[in-house]
Design a protein around this motif. Structure first.
Motif, PDB file in Angstrom:
ATOM      1  N   SER A 137       0.786  -1.414  -0.172  1.00  0.00           N
ATOM      2  CA  SER A 137       0.518  -0.314  -0.341  1.00  0.00           C
ATOM      3  C   SER A 137       0.921   1.566   0.465  1.00  0.00           C
ATOM      4  O   SER A 137      -0.121   2.280   0.645  1.00  0.00           O
ATOM      5  CB  SER A 137      -1.056   0.257   0.867  1.00  0.00           C
ATOM      6  OG  SER A 137      -0.274   0.152   2.439  1.00  0.00           O
ATOM      7  N   GLN A 184       0.301   1.686  -4.118  1.00  0.00           N
ATOM      8  CA  GLN A 184      -1.455   1.174  -3.796  1.00  0.00           C
ATOM      9  C   GLN A 184      -2.182   2.357  -3.933  1.00  0.00           C
ATOM     10  O   GLN A 184      -3.702   2.494  -4.407  1.00  0.00           O
ATOM     11  CB  GLN A 184      -1.463   0.007  -3.432  1.00  0.00           C
ATOM     12  CG  GLN A 184      -1.135  -1.467  -4.434  1.00  0.00           C
ATOM     13  CD  GLN A 184      -1.885  -2.618  -3.868  1.00  0.00           C
ATOM     14  OE1 GLN A 184      -1.586  -2.277  -2.327  1.00  0.00           O
ATOM     15  NE2 GLN A 184      -1.059  -3.726  -4.427  1.00  0.00           N
ATOM     16  N   THR A 214      -1.564  -4.757  -8.265  1.00  0.00           N
ATOM     17  CA  THR A 214      -2.591  -4.050  -7.912  1.00  0.00           C
ATOM     18  C   THR A 214      -4.479  -4.859  -8.304  1.00  0.00           C
ATOM     19  O   THR A 214      -4.266  -5.498  -8.792  1.00  0.00           O
ATOM     20  CB  THR A 214      -3.175  -2.846  -8.849  1.00  0.00           C
ATOM     21  OG1 THR A 214      -2.048  -1.787  -9.020  1.00  0.00           O
ATOM     22  CG2 THR A 214      -4.405  -1.849  -7.826  1.00  0.00           C
ATOM     23  N   ALA A 215      -5.199  -5.429  -7.031  1.00  0.00           N
ATOM     24  CA  ALA A 215      -5.900  -6.292  -6.687  1.00  0.00           C
ATOM     25  C   ALA A 215      -6.911  -5.213  -7.081  1.00  0.00           C
ATOM     26  O   ALA A 215      -7.707  -5.692  -7.439  1.00  0.00           O
ATOM     27  CB  ALA A 215      -5.921  -6.633  -5.496  1.00  0.00           C
ATOM     28  N   TYR A 216      -6.928  -4.031  -6.859  1.00  0.00           N
ATOM     29  CA  TYR A 216      -8.453  -3.900  -7.824  1.00  0.00           C
ATOM     30  C   TYR A 216      -7.511  -1.642  -7.285  1.00  0.00           C
ATOM     31  O   TYR A 216      -6.875  -1.088  -6.385  1.00  0.00           O
ATOM     32  CB  TYR A 216      -9.300  -3.212  -6.150  1.00  0.00           C
ATOM     33  CG  TYR A 216     -10.177  -2.373  -6.940  1.00  0.00           C
ATOM     34  CD1 TYR A 216     -11.327  -2.495  -7.704  1.00  0.00           C
ATOM     35  CD2 TYR A 216     -10.564  -0.952  -5.677  1.00  0.00           C
ATOM     36  CE1 TYR A 216     -12.985  -1.765  -7.867  1.00  0.00           C
ATOM     37  CE2 TYR A 216     -11.352   0.153  -6.300  1.00  0.00           C
ATOM     38  CZ  TYR A 216     -12.117  -0.725  -7.396  1.00  0.00           C
ATOM     39  OH  TYR A 216     -13.227   0.115  -7.551  1.00  0.00           O
ATOM     40  N   SER A 217      -8.094  -0.821  -8.404  1.00  0.00           N
ATOM     41  CA  SER A 217      -7.720   0.526  -8.144  1.00  0.00           C
ATOM     42  C   SER A 217      -9.408   1.284  -8.677  1.00  0.00           C
ATOM     43  O   SER A 217     -10.018  -0.016  -9.912  1.00  0.00           O
ATOM     44  CB  SER A 217      -6.433   1.529  -9.280  1.00  0.00           C
ATOM     45  OG  SER A 217      -7.014   1.381 -10.588  1.00  0.00           O
ATOM     46  N   ASP A 243      -8.715   0.366  -2.662  1.00  0.00           N
ATOM     47  CA  ASP A 243      -6.907   0.486  -3.037  1.00  0.00           C
ATOM     48  C   ASP A 243      -7.642  -1.413  -2.522  1.00  0.00           C
ATOM     49  O   ASP A 243      -7.864  -1.765  -1.852  1.00  0.00           O
ATOM     50  CB  ASP A 243      -6.208   1.119  -2.319  1.00  0.00           C
ATOM     51  CG  ASP A 243      -5.902   0.041  -0.709  1.00  0.00           C
ATOM     52  OD1 ASP A 243      -6.508  -0.195  -0.493  1.00  0.00           O
ATOM     53  OD2 ASP A 243      -5.534   1.854   0.340  1.00  0.00           O
ATOM     54  N   SER A 244      -6.536  -1.237  -3.073  1.00  0.00           N
ATOM     55  CA  SER A 244      -5.623  -3.284  -3.171  1.00  0.00           C
ATOM     56  C   SER A 244      -6.376  -4.041  -1.634  1.00  0.00           C
ATOM     57  O   SER A 244      -6.417  -5.285  -1.342  1.00  0.00           O
ATOM     58  CB  SER A 244      -4.834  -3.543  -3.678  1.00  0.00           C
ATOM     59  OG  SER A 244      -4.939  -3.136  -5.363  1.00  0.00           O
ATOM     60  N   ASP A 245      -5.324  -2.811  -0.639  1.00  0.00           N
ATOM     61  CA  ASP A 245      -5.700  -3.858   0.698  1.00  0.00           C
ATOM     62  C   ASP A 245      -7.037  -3.741   1.129  1.00  0.00           C
ATOM     63  O   ASP A 245      -7.877  -4.600   1.752  1.00  0.00           O
ATOM     64  CB  ASP A 245      -5.157  -3.197   1.501  1.00  0.00           C
ATOM     65  CG  ASP A 245      -3.171  -3.137   1.266  1.00  0.00           C
ATOM     66  OD1 ASP A 245      -2.797  -4.730   0.664  1.00  0.00           O
ATOM     67  OD2 ASP A 245      -2.161  -2.522   1.445  1.00  0.00           O
ATOM     68  N   GLN A 276      -9.937  -6.869   0.203  1.00  0.00           N
ATOM     69  CA  GLN A 276      -9.817  -7.479   0.511  1.00  0.00           C
ATOM     70  C   GLN A 276     -10.205  -7.901   1.762  1.00  0.00           C
ATOM     71  O   GLN A 276     -11.202  -8.955   2.696  1.00  0.00           O
ATOM     72  CB  GLN A 276      -8.149  -7.891   0.691  1.00  0.00           C
ATOM     73  CG  GLN A 276      -7.023  -8.060  -0.581  1.00  0.00           C
ATOM     74  CD  GLN A 276      -8.083  -9.176  -1.105  1.00  0.00           C
ATOM     75  OE1 GLN A 276      -9.088  -9.948  -1.106  1.00  0.00           O
ATOM     76  NE2 GLN A 276      -7.869  -8.709  -2.875  1.00  0.00           N
ATOM     77  N   SER A 315      -3.912 -10.901  -8.455  1.00  0.00           N
ATOM     78  CA  SER A 315      -2.935  -8.977  -9.097  1.00  0.00           C
ATOM     79  C   SER A 315      -3.671  -8.398 -10.451  1.00  0.00           C
ATOM     80  O   SER A 315      -2.378  -9.865 -10.641  1.00  0.00           O
ATOM     81  CB  SER A 315      -2.603  -8.090  -8.210  1.00  0.00           C
ATOM     82  OG  SER A 315      -1.810  -9.476  -7.421  1.00  0.00           O
TER      83      SER A 315
END
Lengths: 286, 420
Positions: free
Chosen positions: B275, B278, B297-300, B327-329, B332, B387
C-alpha cells in the motif's frame, strides 16, 4: 571520493535540521529541567499549520513557517501556563508524565481532526530543486533549512548570552530563588522560555513540509533524535546541541552508507550510549 | 435534603432498569466480530480504511441492498435474523498490542470471530490466539507468505495475494520486459524493504523468485518511520540495479520517491508491493513524481469495468472515508467479511469449527475479487487470489501485465527525473 563528500553533505544537512529541532528542547531542558515529551508533536503541529496555510491560502512554507513558529510559541506558552506551572517544585517525573500525556492528546487530536492521511505540499518555492557542485548534488530545501538553523541557533545563543533577558534566563536556570531575590520574575521567564523553545521547533516544523509528508506520526523520530542531541551536547548547552546534532547527522549518514542502511540508527544510539558512559554530562556539559 | 433523597432514588431506579435493558440486548440475535487494525501509529491510514471496509461489508450483510450485486445483499442479516456487530480494536501496528487485543476481544468481549490485522507482524501472533480459542481469523490484506504456510492452522483464512505470488509475478514482468522491450537488458535487481515481518518476507520471496534469473546486487532494509532515506537511496544509486523491488508502506514510500528525485536516480523499472504504491492518496499527493512506478494491484477505480459490482459497494465505502476509493488492501477486508458471512449462512451454524470446515470445503462467489471467486487451500490461502501489474501513468493505474488483461503499454525505462 565524490560519494564520500555526498554522504558527508547529506549528513551535515540532516544534522542541521536535527539541531534546529533540538535547540528549543535544549533551552527548555537547560532552564527548567523539564523534559518536554510533546516536542515531536510541536514539530507535527507546526507542519500542519504550514501545510494548511499552503493548501488553503497558497502561502509558501518559507513564509508560513513564521506562522508555525508563532503558533507553537503560543502553544508552548499555554503548555507552561496550563500544565508545567503546576509541576514546578514537584518531583521531575510529574512534568515528564504531564508532557507525555500532552503528546498523546495532541497526536490523537490531529489523528481525529486531520485523519492519518499523508499530506504533501506541492509547488513550493523551493520545491525539489537541486544544483550540482561538481559531482555533488546539493538539495536546495535542505540547504535553506541548514542556513535557517544556523541563523535561528545563532539568534537564540545571542539572546541567551548577550541580552538582559538572556542574563535573566541564565540567572533563573542557575538559581531560581536567588534570581527572584534579584527581582527577576521567574514565572515570566519560564513562560517565555517555553514559548521561545516552542517557536524554534515551530519554525523547524514549518519548513519541513517542503520535502516531507505531513501526518500525525511524523514528529516521533525527530523528537527521539532531538533528545539524543541535547543529552549528547550537554543539558542546556546550545553549542553542544548543535555539535551533537551534526555528529548524529554525519554518523547516521556514514554508517547508513558504509556499513548498512539499517545500521544507521544503531550507530547513532550506540554513539549516544558510548558518550553517556564516557562523559555523562555530554560534550559541553558542566 | 429531600431533593437529594428523591434524586438518589430516581438514579437508583434508572440504574435498576439498566440490567433489564442489557438483558434485552443480549437476547437480540447478534454475531459479534472483532476487528484488529492499526487505527493509530505509522500505518493508521491503511488501518482506518480497512476498518471502513469491514463496516461496509457489515452494512451490506445486515440490511437489504437490492441494487448491490454481491451475495447476501438481497437479504437482511444472517441465519434468519442474526445481525453482525463489530467490536473494534487498535493494534497500533505492534505485534504485542495486537496479540493482547485479540485476547481481550475473545476473552472479555466474547467475539465469535476476528478479522484483521493488516500488518503481517500482527496477524501472525493474533491469529495464533484465535486458533488456540478455536475462533475463525479472517485475514484480508496481510501479505507475508509465511502466514498461510502454517498448514496446521484450521481457523485462519486469507483472501489477498501473498508476497510469494507477487514476487514470482514481478520476476515474470522483468522477463517479459527483457523479451519485448528494445535493449531492456535487465540483469540486476535491488530490493528496498522496511525492516518488519512484511518487508523481510517480501525480500526473502523476491530473492527466491529471482534466484538464477537476476542477480541481486542491493539488499536494502530500512527502519520504517525514518527521518530520511538518504543512505538507503544513496546505496541503491551506488549499486545502480536495473530493476528495483520495493516493500515500502505509507509515508515511507512518498519519502523514497522524493529522495530518488533529490538524488537524481531511478532504476529502469521499479515494482512495488502493497500500500505505498497502491495508495491512491499517496499517488495523488506525489503528483507527476509518482508516475512510471509499477506494482501489483488487486483493485483500483480503473478496474471497474472488470468488476462492475464494486461501484455500488464503493459508494458506501467512500461515505466512510471522506470520498477515498478502495485500494488493493482495503477491498480485501470487505471480501473477507462477505466470504465469512456466506460461510455462516451456508453452514446454517454458529459453531466456528463447522463454519471453518464449510469455508475450506467450498468455492465462494466474490464479485469484488479480480478472479470473481475465493477458495481456500490447507493453511488458509485463497488459491484464486489475483492481482495485475499496473504502472502509474498520468496519475492513473494502467494495467500492463499480464498482456491479455493490459489496457496500455508500459513506459520503459522510467524516464530520468530531468527529462520528464
Amino acid at each position: 571520493m565524490d560519494t564520500l563528500l555526498q554522504v558527508l553533505l547529506d549528513g551535515i544537512l540532516n544534522g542541521m535540521l536535527y539541531a534546529l529541532v533540538a535547540v528549543g528542547l535544549c533551552l527548555i531542558w537547560g532552564v527548567m529541567d523539564v523534559i518536554n515529551f510533546a516536542h515531536g508533536e510541536y514539530v507535527m503541529i507546526s507542519m500542519y499549520v504550514t501545510y494548511w496555510l499552503g493548501f488553503l491560502a497558497n502561502v509558501d512554507p518559507l513564509v508560513s513557517m513564521f506562522a508555525g513558529g508563532l503558533f507553537i510559541f503560543i502553544l508552548g506558552a499555554l503548555t507552561y501556563q496550563l500544565i508545567i506551572k503546576y509541576t514546578v517544585g514537584k518531583p521531575p517525573l510529574s512534568a515528564l508524565l504531564a508532557t507525555f500525556g500532552l503528546a498523546m492528546l495532541l497526536k490523537n487530536l490531529c489523528l481525529n481532526w486531520f485523519t492519518p492521511n499523508y499530506r504533501i505540499l506541492s509547488d513550493t518555492w523551493l520545491g525539489d530543486r537541486t544544483f550540482q557542485l561538481g559531482a555533488i548534488i546539493v538539495p536546495v530545501p535542505q540547504l535553506v533549512t541548514a542556513v535557517l538553523a544556523l541563523v535561528m541557533i545563532g539568534l537564540v545563543f545571542f539572546m541567551v548570552r548577550r541580552t538582559r533577558f538572556g542574563w535573566a534566563v541564565q540567572a533563573t536556570a542557575m538559581d531560581k530563588e536567588a534570581a527572584e531575590l534579584m527581582g527577576i520574575n521567574t514565572e515570566r521567564i519560564y513562560l517565555l522560555v517555553f514559548g521561545i523553545g516552542g517557536a524554534t521547533v515551530g519554525i523547524a516544523g514549518g519548513i519541513m513540509p517542503t520535502y516531507l509528508a505531513v501526518h500525525p506520526e511524523v514528529g516521533t523520530m525527530f523528537s527521539l533524535i532531538a533528545f539524543i542531541c541535547v543529552a549528547m551536547g550537554g543539558f542546556g548547552s546550545i553549542p553542544g546541541a548543535l555539535v551533537a546534532a551534526l555528529l548524529v547527522g554525519v554518523v547516521e549518514a556514514l554508517a547508513g552508507y558504509y556499513i548498512a542502511p539499517v545500521f544507521k540508527y544503531v550507530a547513532v544510539f550506540g554513539l549516544y550510549l558510548a558518550l553517556v558512559l564516557l562523559r555523562p554530562k555530554g560534550i559541553f556539559g558542566w | 435534603m429531600r431533593f437529594w433523597i428523591v434524586a438518589a432514588v430516581a438514579v437508583t431506579l434508572m440504574l435498576g432498569a439498566a440490567p433489564g435493558q442489557s438483558l434485552a440486548q443480549s437476547q437480540e440475535k447478534v454475531i459479534k466480530i472483532g476487528t484488529i487494525f492499526p487505527l493509530t501509529g505509522p500505518v493508521a491510514l491503511a488501518g482506518q480504511r480497512c476498518k471502513a471496509a469491514v463496516e461496509t461489508a457489515v452494512e451490506i450483510i445486515n440490511n437489504k441492498h437490492p441494487n448491490i450485486k454481491v451475495p447476501l445483499a438481497n437479504q437482511a442479516g444472517l441465519l434468519g435474523g442474526y445481525k453482525i456487530v463489530l467490536v473494534h480494536a487498535d493494534s497500533q501496528g505492534k505485534p504485542d498490542v495486537g496479540k493482547a487485543e485479540a485476547e481481550r476481544l475473545i476473552n472479555q468481549e466474547g467475539v465469535w470471530a476476528l478479522i484483521g490485522a493488516y500488518n503481517s507482524s500482527v496477524s501472525g501472533p493474533a491469529s495464533l490466539v484465535a486458533e488456540r480459542a478455536k475462533k475463525i481469523f479472517m485475514c484480508g490484506a496481510s501479505s507475508a507468505a509465511s502466514l498461510t504456510q502454517r498448514k496446521e492452522m484450521k481457523y485462519f483464512f486469507r483472501t489477498a495475494s501473498t508476497d510469494e505470488i507477487e514476487s514470482q509475478e514481478f520476476v515474470e514482468v522483468l522477463e517479459w520486459l527483457n523479451k519485448t522491450q528494445k535493449n531492456a537488458n535487465i540483469k540486476t535487481l535491488g530490493i528496498i524493504y522496511e525492516n518488519s515481518v512484511f518487508g523481510k518476507n517480501a525480500a526473502q520471496q523476491a530473492m527466491k523468485a529471482a534466484a538464477g534469473k537476476f542477480q541481486v546486487v542491493a539488499d536494502v532494509p530500512f527502519n520504517p518511520g525514518a527521518t530520511n532515506l538518504d543512505s538507503e537511496i544513496q546505496t541503491l544509486k551506488g549499486k545502480n540495479p536495473d530493476a528495483l523491488f520495493g516493500a515500502v508502506l505509507g509515508a515511507d514510500y512518498a519519502l523514497m520517491v522524493k529522495t530518488m528525485k533529490k538524488m537524481n536516480w531511478v532504476p529502469k523499472v521499479s515494482l512495488n508491493y502493497c500500500s505505498g504504491y497502491q495508495d491512491p492518496v499517496i499517488a495523488k499527493q506525489l503528483g507527476p513524481d509518482a508516475n512510471y512506478f509499477m506494482g501489483s494491484t488487486a483493485y483500483s477505480p480503473e478496474f471497474q469495468s472488470m468488476m462492475p459490482a464494486v461501484a455500488e459497494v464503493e459508494k458506501i465505502f467512500k461515505s466512510k472515508t471522506g470520498g477515498v476509493p478502495y485500494d488493493s488492501d482495503s477491498i480485501q477486508e470487505t471480501i473477507a467479511m462477505l466470504v465469512l458471512a456466506q460461510a455462516i449462512e451456508k453452514s446454517k451454524s454458529l459453531d466456528p469449527t463447522v463454519v471453518a470446515e464449510t469455508l475450506h470445503a467450498n468455492t465462494w462467489p466474490s464479485p469484488l475479487s479480480l478472479s470473481g471467486k475465493v477458495a481456500f487451500v490447507p493453511g488458509g490461502q485463497n488459491k484464486y487470489a489475483l492481482s495485475l501489474i499496473t504502472q502509474l501513468q498520468g496519475g492513473k493505474y494502467k494495467k500492463i501485465f499480464p498482456v491479455e488483461k493490459a489496457d496500455t503499454k508500459p513506459v520503459f525505462p522510467i524516464p530520468p527525473w530531468d527529462k520528464r
